[in-house]
Scaffold this active site. Sequence first.
Site, mmCIF file in Angstrom:
data_model
loop_
_atom_site.group_PDB
_atom_site.id
_atom_site.type_symbol
_atom_site.label_atom_id
_atom_site.label_comp_id
_atom_site.label_asym_id
_atom_site.label_seq_id
_atom_site.Cartn_x
_atom_site.Cartn_y
_atom_site.Cartn_z
ATOM 1 N N ARG A 130 1.883 6.597 -6.017
ATOM 2 C CA ARG A 130 3.048 7.274 -5.463
ATOM 3 C C ARG A 130 4.308 6.414 -5.561
ATOM 4 O O ARG A 130 5.387 6.911 -5.885
ATOM 5 C CB ARG A 130 2.773 7.599 -3.990
ATOM 6 C CG ARG A 130 3.881 8.334 -3.275
ATOM 7 C CD ARG A 130 3.721 8.209 -1.759
ATOM 8 N NE ARG A 130 2.403 8.585 -1.290
ATOM 9 C CZ ARG A 130 2.085 9.776 -0.812
ATOM 10 N NH1 ARG A 130 3.002 10.721 -0.749
ATOM 11 N NH2 ARG A 130 0.867 10.034 -0.382
ATOM 12 N N GLY A 138 -1.077 2.816 -1.723
ATOM 13 C CA GLY A 138 -0.556 3.391 -0.503
ATOM 14 C C GLY A 138 0.831 2.928 -0.119
ATOM 15 O O GLY A 138 1.305 3.244 0.979
ATOM 16 N N GLU A 186 -3.268 -1.016 -6.589
ATOM 17 C CA GLU A 186 -3.405 0.302 -7.209
ATOM 18 C C GLU A 186 -2.259 1.226 -6.787
ATOM 19 O O GLU A 186 -2.474 2.261 -6.142
ATOM 20 C CB GLU A 186 -4.758 0.910 -6.819
ATOM 21 C CG GLU A 186 -5.956 0.089 -7.299
ATOM 22 C CD GLU A 186 -7.270 0.554 -6.700
ATOM 23 O OE1 GLU A 186 -7.234 1.445 -5.818
ATOM 24 O OE2 GLU A 186 -8.325 0.037 -7.090
ATOM 25 N N PRO A 187 -1.024 0.902 -7.153
ATOM 26 C CA PRO A 187 0.099 1.774 -6.785
ATOM 27 C C PRO A 187 0.112 3.043 -7.611
ATOM 28 O O PRO A 187 -0.157 3.038 -8.808
ATOM 29 C CB PRO A 187 1.322 0.904 -7.108
ATOM 30 C CG PRO A 187 0.846 0.029 -8.236
ATOM 31 C CD PRO A 187 -0.602 -0.258 -7.943
ATOM 32 N N TYR A 227 1.678 13.651 -7.034
ATOM 33 C CA TYR A 227 0.923 14.735 -6.411
ATOM 34 C C TYR A 227 1.676 16.062 -6.461
ATOM 35 O O TYR A 227 1.567 16.883 -5.558
ATOM 36 C CB TYR A 227 0.551 14.364 -4.966
ATOM 37 C CG TYR A 227 -0.133 13.027 -4.894
ATOM 38 C CD1 TYR A 227 -1.409 12.862 -5.435
ATOM 39 C CD2 TYR A 227 0.496 11.915 -4.352
ATOM 40 C CE1 TYR A 227 -2.031 11.626 -5.420
ATOM 41 C CE2 TYR A 227 -0.115 10.667 -4.335
ATOM 42 C CZ TYR A 227 -1.378 10.532 -4.874
ATOM 43 O OH TYR A 227 -1.990 9.310 -4.867
ATOM 44 N N CYS A 284 1.652 34.685 -2.331
ATOM 45 C CA CYS A 284 1.318 35.549 -1.195
ATOM 46 C C CYS A 284 0.601 34.760 -0.111
ATOM 47 O O CYS A 284 -0.582 34.989 0.194
ATOM 48 C CB CYS A 284 0.468 36.730 -1.667
ATOM 49 S SG CYS A 284 1.394 37.891 -2.681
ATOM 50 N N GLU A 285 1.308 33.806 0.455
ATOM 51 C CA GLU A 285 0.848 32.995 1.576
ATOM 52 C C GLU A 285 2.059 32.682 2.441
ATOM 53 O O GLU A 285 3.113 32.294 1.929
ATOM 54 C CB GLU A 285 0.234 31.666 1.098
ATOM 55 C CG GLU A 285 -1.012 31.781 0.262
ATOM 56 C CD GLU A 285 -2.270 31.919 1.100
ATOM 57 O OE1 GLU A 285 -2.178 31.745 2.339
ATOM 58 O OE2 GLU A 285 -3.325 32.204 0.516
#
Length: 425
Positions: free
Chosen positions: A274, A237, A271-272, A382, A353-354
């Site tokens: 990102r 995190g 636990e890196p 991600y 199409c959103e």
Amino acid sequence: MFGFTYRENELFCESLTVKEIIQKVKTPAYIYSKAAFTSKYKSIHRAFSEITDTIVCYSVKSCSNINILKELANLGSSFDVVSGGELYRVIAAGADPKKVVFAGVGKTDNEIIYALGHEIMLFNCESEAEVANINKIAGELGKTAPVSLRINPDVDAKSHTKTTTGTKENKFGIDFARAMQLISRLPNFKNVTLKGVDIHLGSPVNSLDAYKEAIKRVLDFTIACPDTLEYFDVGGGFGLIYDEEDVPTFNDYAEIIATPIKKSGLKLIIEPGRSISGNAGILIGEVQYTKRTGIKNFAMLDAGMNNLIRPAMYDAYHFIWPVSTEEIPDSKLFPELMGEGIYTPQDITGPICESSDIFCKERELPELNRGDLVAIFSTGAYGSSMSSNYNSHPRAVEVLVDGKEFKIIRKRETYDDIIAKEVID
């Protein structure tokens, strides 16, 4: 932003211009810098290991390409996985499964059997029911499973509402009262050994006080744990600069996290994900059309929320800039280049199409035209790992740059690939 910079009006990844890479692989494309991955991993390992013995488990979910995992394994990384598929990737990358921590709230029986067969380092368990199930399966296999209890410390780390994990309202972890009851019942579970405690507060966590408070609460809890306890897993995190954020350094995180755990005598696991992969990748799209409505300026890319869902899902900010430009980018990602220019407010959108298929709204950018290449930064985490075939678009090509060379590490999907698993009578 190690690995990416602008030189003479062109965006470079290491020693190659992005333009020359795209000429060969086309768009949309994810481009990763090997040097950026290497630098970030070494920096975080050094910061924590200077204080205490630390096992760095790269979080596979952030960027899971096997080639990336292989590079990190060669640096000595261990791995954090949340599915049998991620464990399969780690093994396929040639990494040692005995250096794997298996997290996640919904491990299936088949995943547990698979992980036990490969003798992973730890199962991070999220409930008494999970401990009981792992005990049952391990007993049937004649094995003893190493487990860690994920404690929910009820600490609000002020991360995004969809990525916070450390409060009572979240599905993750065991509260202190139930964890204490579970400790008292551990003698009934003959085929598990309690090897660790675990927390994860969410992502990104830019508050050092959140880690400080959570660690204190869990260390107090460990007094009641059996003497088989070896590890304190603080999860990941750690923050990332997407544009203008004030993010603690790895040394700042290490001082707050590693120091009290060193005093406890437990071995530290981090636990890196990102923080290693995020700024190591960019997504390149090509402007297909521009449109003015009288009150809005739009630039439509061939990359969309199927390639990068974070803006649509989390309202996430990503710095965006043309690949070729005479205007100096104004962002902390490029502190050596920050400047001012004459820009046009624009919405950068994709082809999906959103209405939520928008990467940014009213962003001050140089004027864009059909055929221009646009870089969406900080998409190493991600990005591709959350991509899909929505609207039946093929997934993007992935490229890894190493100095003056690059290689394709995931081929662009074809229309045949999209329907390959469908059963047609």
